[in-house]
Structures are given as C-alpha cells and as structure tokens.
Write an enzyme that holds these catalytic residues in place. Sequence first.
Site, PDB file in Angstrom:
ATOM      1  N   THR A 132       0.549  -1.410   0.065  1.00  0.00           N
ATOM      2  CA  THR A 132       0.029   0.341   0.330  1.00  0.00           C
ATOM      3  C   THR A 132       0.835   1.134   0.217  1.00  0.00           C
ATOM      4  OG1 THR A 132      -0.046   0.218   2.601  1.00  0.00           O
ATOM      5  CG2 THR A 132      -1.682  -0.902   1.282  1.00  0.00           C
ATOM      6  N   ASP A 133      -0.196   2.233   0.034  1.00  0.00           N
ATOM      7  CA  ASP A 133       0.882   3.752  -0.385  1.00  0.00           C
ATOM      8  C   ASP A 133       0.189   4.293   0.581  1.00  0.00           C
ATOM      9  OD1 ASP A 133      -1.545   5.105  -1.842  1.00  0.00           O
ATOM     10  OD2 ASP A 133      -0.794   4.304  -3.446  1.00  0.00           O
ATOM     11  N   ALA A 134       0.516   5.902   0.871  1.00  0.00           N
ATOM     12  CA  ALA A 134       0.433   6.773   1.637  1.00  0.00           C
ATOM     13  C   ALA A 134      -1.697   7.227   1.442  1.00  0.00           C
ATOM     14  CB  ALA A 134       1.090   8.241   2.040  1.00  0.00           C
ATOM     15  N   ALA A 135      -1.966   6.807   0.278  1.00  0.00           N
ATOM     16  CA  ALA A 135      -3.197   6.793   0.329  1.00  0.00           C
ATOM     17  C   ALA A 135      -4.485   5.884   1.272  1.00  0.00           C
ATOM     18  CB  ALA A 135      -3.721   6.811  -1.939  1.00  0.00           C
ATOM     19  N   GLY A 136      -3.376   4.903   1.723  1.00  0.00           N
ATOM     20  CA  GLY A 136      -4.090   3.679   2.119  1.00  0.00           C
ATOM     21  C   GLY A 136      -4.510   2.940   0.951  1.00  0.00           C
TER      22      GLY A 136
END
Lengths: 143, 143, 143, 143
Positions: C15-19
């Site tokens: 995952t990334d910081a956008a969830g």
Amino acid sequence: MAAFAYARTIHFPDTDAAGVVFFARYLFICHEAYEEALAAAGIPLATFFADTGLVIPIAKSEATYLRPLLCGDRLGVEVAPTRLTADSFALDFVLWKLPAAGAAAPKRAAVARTEHVCIDSRTRERRPLPPALAAWVDAATAA
Amino acid sequence: MAAFAYARTIHFPDTDAAGVVFFARYLFICHEAYEEALAAAGIPLATFFADTGLVIPIAKSEATYLRPLLCGDRLGVEVAPTRLTADSFALDFVLWKLPAAGAAAPKRAAVARTEHVCIDSRTRERRPLPPALAAWVDAATAA
Amino acid sequence: MAAFAYARTIHFPDTDAAGVVFFARYLFICHEAYEEALAAAGIPLATFFADTGLVIPIAKSEATYLRPLLCGDRLGVEVAPTRLTADSFALDFVLWKLPAAGAAAPKRAAVARTEHVCIDSRTRERRPLPPALAAWVDAATAA
Amino acid sequence: MAAFAYARTIHFPDTDAAGVVFFARYLFICHEAYEEALAAAGIPLATFFADTGLVIPIAKSEATYLRPLLCGDRLGVEVAPTRLTADSFALDFVLWKLPAAGAAAPKRAAVARTEHVCIDSRTRERRPLPPALAAWVDAATAA
C-alpha cells in the site's frame, strides 16, 4: 568526517498506508547512498553488483528509526565505511531529515549499519576485497 | 514453540541483478509473516496498520543473512512475539529455505528481529498496546 | 476457460500513503500470477528468468484500475496466454477482489495485458519461444 | 515543449535477476517525475497524495519498453500533462537513457501514459480537478 553525503526526496511509492516510509525502505535508501559513494569513488555500478566471480553480499543489517518520513520530505544521507577484516567491511549511515527553507536544523531520521563480506560466488568462500573497493574503504577508515 | 509459520514463494521482482533476494526485502517478507500472524489471531489488517489515533511503528530492526534466496525458492517463516514493556514488544523471525520434494532438511536463510512501540499518532507519546494485540503478544510470551 | 487462478493477500507494504495499493504494484501481482502459472506448467522459475542466452522481456503493458485494494484484501488473479507470433505472446489478467465469507460475489479490481517477446540476450534479435513455454502458451490459446 | 524534465540514476534494487529494471518499475520512475513536476509547480506533495476528501487515482496505465536499463544508467524523464475532461487528465512520459560523457545522443528507453481521475474519496463520485492541479494541467495543455 569521512562520510559521503547523498540527497534524496521521499516519493509517494516509498510510503505505506500509515502515511510514512515503511521501515525496510530506509535500507533501500541507505543502499542508494552506498551506490552513489561507490560511483563518486570511480567504481562502476553496472559491473560492481553483477556476479563477476566475486560478490559482496550484506551479511547483517541493523537500523534504529527515529522519525517518520513523509512524501515530499528531503533527506540527506551520510555513509561512512569501516574496514573489519581482509574480506569484510561495515557501512554506518545517518539519515538526516532536511529542514524546509528558513526552518530549524536537520534532525536524524534514522541510523543504520550494514556489514558486507566478499566471497567467491561459486564456492561461497571468503575472498579479499577487490582493490578499488579496498582503497575506498581504507581511505575512509583512516580519515 | 510459540511461533507462527507462514509460507511464501520467492518471486522474480523480489530479486536483484545479483540474481538473489535484496537484503532489505527479507524484512518485507518478515512483515508479511507478522500480518498473517495478526490475521490468524483475529486482528483485522485493514484497520490495524491505518492511523486510528494509535500507531505501532517499528523502532529497530536487525537481521543476519545466512543463505541467498533465488526466484522460485520456497520459504517458511516463523514469527515469535515477546513482550518488552507496557507499550512495546519484539518479534523474532526465522526464515527457513524449504527443500524441494525428496531433498534434505530445511536450512535457515536468515534470522531477524524487530521492535515495535505503540504511540499516539499526534503527540508521539507512548501508549499501552491495544488489548487484542497485547493478548496475542502475551499468549506467545507465556508459551 | 484457459485461465490460471492465483490467490494473494494484499500486504501492508503493497500500500501507499493513500491507503491503497499503488497502481504499478498491480503489475507486480500480475507477474506473480504468471510465475505461478509457469511453475504449475512445470517450467522451473530459478532458470526461466535468468539470462541463459534467451530472455523474454515485456515489451508492452497496459492496465485499467477498477477498484482500490486495501491491506488484508484477498485477490484472485486469472492469467490467460495468447500466442501472437513465433517469437511473442500476450498475457491477459483479471484481478478479482474476493469477498469475505458470506459476502457478495467477487468484483473485478483491475484488468491488465502484457506482451512478451523472446530475444537473444546478446544480439537482441528475435528468437522462437522455447518449447516448454510455447507448449504452455499454445495449449491455452487453443483451449 | 510543455514537458518537465526529471533526472534519475538507476539503483541496484531497481533491477531484477535478469540484470535490468523490472518492467513495472518504469512506472514508479514515471510517478517520481510526476511528483517532481507537481513540486516544481508549487503543489505540496505531503498533502497532495493523502486522502483529504478528494483523491486522484490512476485509472489506466500503458507503457512500451524500448531498451533495457542497468544499474548505474542515467535517465531523463519528460512528463507532459493533457486535460481530458473537467475531472480527468493524462500524463505522457518519455524516458530517455542519457549517454555517458562524450557518447552518442540520448535514446528512448520507454514511453508511457497514465490517466488520472479526480473523485470524492468517500462516495467515489467524480469531482473537478482542484484549482492548482487544473492550472498546471491547463498551462501545459495550452503550451
């Protein structure tokens, strides 16, 4: 100081769903700094990491994570080599979170250490560091 | 033994130009085993790693790399939690390279340890482990 | 249907910081499904992706992203090969978001297509697909 | 030309066991160029990619891979935005393999295109591009 400085912006795919850089990814950034230091010492990366009979795998790593890193953060990385034995060396890394313009001083985001051992890629027996690498390590160790 | 077992095949993008798994990627695999252990303990992953006021970042990691891993290798990962303080715990990992059918016994590919601290995501102050996580850690610590 | 099914849980570092899972990481998951399909067809992964004179790089990729994927989501991936020419083939992927127990039917999270060309690794000239790979592709194309 | 230029060295963990950059990783590099272009346009990355009610996921990607990339290679990336609708835009990327000093002209390593749609993160309904992003896209589209 014998350290090399590498600068790097944190990119979006460096982050995870907690909104910050995933712990193991700090070690990728350390390795980038190692590569930049080798390149600056005149050691060509295209062949250094390929299997040319000798390989120099990482035998140990450790890291202490001090501050979260966000997308867009600017990092400075110091890397300082130390000779351990005829066939091994260590790298000590300090990752600095660089301030925005006009802000306070840099703060440490993490410290890390890796240990590297030179081996024959077929027999897995230890071999002396190749000359160019040994020169880089020893110059820094002596500094 | 209080350990959890997770099985995983090494995939092509896990490898690097030396033909083996990059050292920091072993820690990604450790984290996968941690997630599977949490899921098996009934802790939902979709919310556990999100920022819900409490976050449980990794404060330290260390790993010793014992054997190279190739694309197609089959791994078994043991993960054993240990309570450290009211607000922290450690995980000890053993990564086993599993033999092909009819071959010899598994061999250790790496051992690793991570330390986890529960904090308030806004103030960064330490907080007790949430109950479900504490139960999982303490059951294993007592085993 | 000529497709192969691969199942995979979404892990936190996917995952990334956008969830959610970063768009390019869907293609890593597609490649994992390709590897599992090759292994199921008896093609050994340890040598298939190494440079043994012939290499089979990906010449094109395209993907349409239909649904976000979260940590803990369960995916099923179908992969269907199609012969293009004597020295090339395509893979069509469907990534299904699998429902939790008792929930509704699977929904498509993404579709993707990759094109693969077999070449001599030194001259970069096109070469016929190796026999075991050709057999797998043609069996699926004919199905 | 309306394009933005981003320069990047290929690092060791960008590569795979075939000795070159894995196909899906080209898209990570494209996203880095997008981030640098946004930062240069004064759009702060720390909040842009977080979920602040509006999110701008990638709905489609396509790429054509023209040349292999090795550890140590130097890349230049052009990124050119184009407005599609009130709530969407595309980015066209050209990845140039930069020559060593004194060598021949740059050669294209890949071209790629991504399509981005602005939506409400809760309802998943389409929303107009936020003003700063729209200004960047439209200035480039008009150039």
